[in-house]
Design an enzyme around this catalytic site. Structure first.
Site, mmCIF file in Angstrom:
data_model
loop_
_atom_site.group_PDB
_atom_site.id
_atom_site.type_symbol
_atom_site.label_atom_id
_atom_site.label_comp_id
_atom_site.label_asym_id
_atom_site.label_seq_id
_atom_site.Cartn_x
_atom_site.Cartn_y
_atom_site.Cartn_z
ATOM 1 C CG PHE A 133 -13.518 -0.691 3.325
ATOM 2 C CD1 PHE A 133 -12.393 -0.446 2.548
ATOM 3 C CD2 PHE A 133 -13.888 -2.009 3.563
ATOM 4 C CE1 PHE A 133 -11.648 -1.482 2.018
ATOM 5 C CE2 PHE A 133 -13.152 -3.059 3.029
ATOM 6 C CZ PHE A 133 -12.030 -2.779 2.257
ATOM 7 C CB VAL A 134 -10.485 4.980 3.070
ATOM 8 C CG1 VAL A 134 -11.458 5.852 3.831
ATOM 9 C CG2 VAL A 134 -9.362 4.510 3.972
ATOM 10 C CE LYS A 191 -9.978 3.122 8.297
ATOM 11 N NZ LYS A 191 -10.496 1.775 7.935
ATOM 12 C CG ASP A 218 -7.596 -0.434 10.323
ATOM 13 O OD1 ASP A 218 -8.295 -0.127 11.294
ATOM 14 O OD2 ASP A 218 -8.062 -0.976 9.306
ATOM 15 C CG ASP A 267 -6.013 -3.757 -1.275
ATOM 16 O OD1 ASP A 267 -5.578 -3.363 -0.164
ATOM 17 O OD2 ASP A 267 -6.298 -4.944 -1.507
ATOM 18 N N GLY A 291 0.780 -1.236 0.000
ATOM 19 C CA GLY A 291 0.000 0.000 0.000
ATOM 20 C C GLY A 291 0.808 1.279 0.000
ATOM 21 N NE ARG A 307 -2.703 -3.179 -3.640
ATOM 22 C CZ ARG A 307 -2.614 -3.377 -2.329
ATOM 23 N NH1 ARG A 307 -2.420 -2.359 -1.525
ATOM 24 N NH2 ARG A 307 -2.720 -4.581 -1.810
HETATM 25 C C1 PRP Z 1 -2.256 -2.037 5.585
HETATM 26 C C2 PRP Z 1 -1.310 -0.867 5.818
HETATM 27 C C3 PRP Z 1 -0.613 -1.215 7.076
HETATM 28 C C4 PRP Z 1 -1.614 -2.080 7.798
HETATM 29 C C5 PRP Z 1 -2.247 -1.264 8.860
HETATM 30 O O1 PRP Z 1 -1.598 -3.016 4.887
HETATM 31 O O2 PRP Z 1 -0.410 -0.695 4.767
HETATM 32 O O3 PRP Z 1 0.593 -1.906 6.832
HETATM 33 O O4 PRP Z 1 -2.623 -2.478 6.875
HETATM 34 O O5 PRP Z 1 -3.197 -1.998 9.557
HETATM 35 P P1 PRP Z 1 -3.112 -2.166 11.130
HETATM 36 O O6 PRP Z 1 -2.862 -0.815 11.722
HETATM 37 O O7 PRP Z 1 -4.503 -2.683 11.472
HETATM 38 O O8 PRP Z 1 -2.059 -3.151 11.457
HETATM 39 P P2 PRP Z 1 -2.355 -4.318 4.349
HETATM 40 O O9 PRP Z 1 -2.256 -5.423 5.350
HETATM 41 O O10 PRP Z 1 -3.757 -3.948 3.935
HETATM 42 O O11 PRP Z 1 -1.488 -4.740 3.100
HETATM 43 P P3 PRP Z 1 -1.220 -3.919 1.746
HETATM 44 O O12 PRP Z 1 -0.402 -2.709 2.114
HETATM 45 O O13 PRP Z 1 -0.475 -4.869 0.882
HETATM 46 O O14 PRP Z 1 -2.566 -3.529 1.186
#
Ligand code: PRP
Length: 183
Positions: free
Chosen positions: A156-157, A135, A107, A163, A48, A169
């Site tokens: 949900f953004v 968040k 998150d 994504d 991401g 993305r």
């Molecule tokens: C997202 C983001 C963080 C994580 C945050 O990655 O990039 O690394 O989630 O979430 P948290 O605070 O609840 O731990 P994701 O796991 O969606 O993978 P991606 O970046 O490949 O989409």
């Protein structure tokens, strides 16, 4: 693509491409001031963070090294487990280095909390976190985040790296996904 291309899928546009560009520039300026005269390595968390890393690096008016990590959040299935597995580790030895972890969203905070302590155990000069979005209502783990673009509601953004099932993305804006897409 921009929001007009996926209009029916979004409840609203939270941040436009222009707003994101301005905010990333502000974060880069703060980082630049804080690390003036010091070596700096920024670490993007795949996948991401690709967009924010690319824009952040180009907004900096100094040399910066970039490295990447990939982690599987929640290896045992649920978010609350807090289990994080490294899928791709750094190529860089960070001992004695100033490190800023760059991510697009915090998150629950579990991923970045785990990553910060993992990188801190490698004897860096410092480790800080920069996230474009956070968040606060979703946060489960206290985590010290030095650079935050925006605090957002627990919705949900998607877009700008974020994504839903690997889609959106490449959306230039950040928007709130309509429930009909994921329900
Ligand atoms: C997202 C983001 C963080 C994580 C945050 O990655 O990039 O690394 O989630 O979430 P948290 O605070 O609840 O731990 P994701 O796991 O969606 O993978 P991606 O970046 O490949 O989409």
């Amino acid at each position: 693509m921009d929001a007009a291309h996926v209009d029916d899928d979004l409840v609203n546009v939270l941040f436009t491409e222009a707003q994101i560009h301005e905010k990333v520039g502000e974060l880069a300026a703060r980082i630049e001031a804080d690390y003036e005269g010091q070596d700096l390595l920024i670490v993007g968390i795949l996948r991401g963070a690709v967009m924010v890393m690319a824009d952040m690096a180009r907004a900096l008016t100094r040399h910066v090294e970039m490295d990447w990590m990939a982690v599987s959040s929640y290896g045992s299935g649920t978010k609350s487990s807090g289990v994080v597995r490294i899928l791709k580790d750094l190529d860089t030895d960070i001992s004695g280095r100033h490190v800023v972890i760059v991510d697009e969203i915090i998150d629950t905070g579990l991923t970045l909390s785990w990553l910060t302590s993992n990188l801190s155990s490698r004897n860096p000069a410092s480790v800080e976190i920069c996230t474009l979005l956070r968040k606060p209502e979703a946060q489960q783990m206290p985590i010290d985040v030095k650079y935050v673009g925006w605090d957002i509601p627990n919705e949900f953004v998607v877009g700008y790296g974020l994504d839903y099932r690997e889609r959106y993305r490449n959306l230039r804006d950040i928007g709130t996904l309509a429930p009909h897409v994921y329900s």
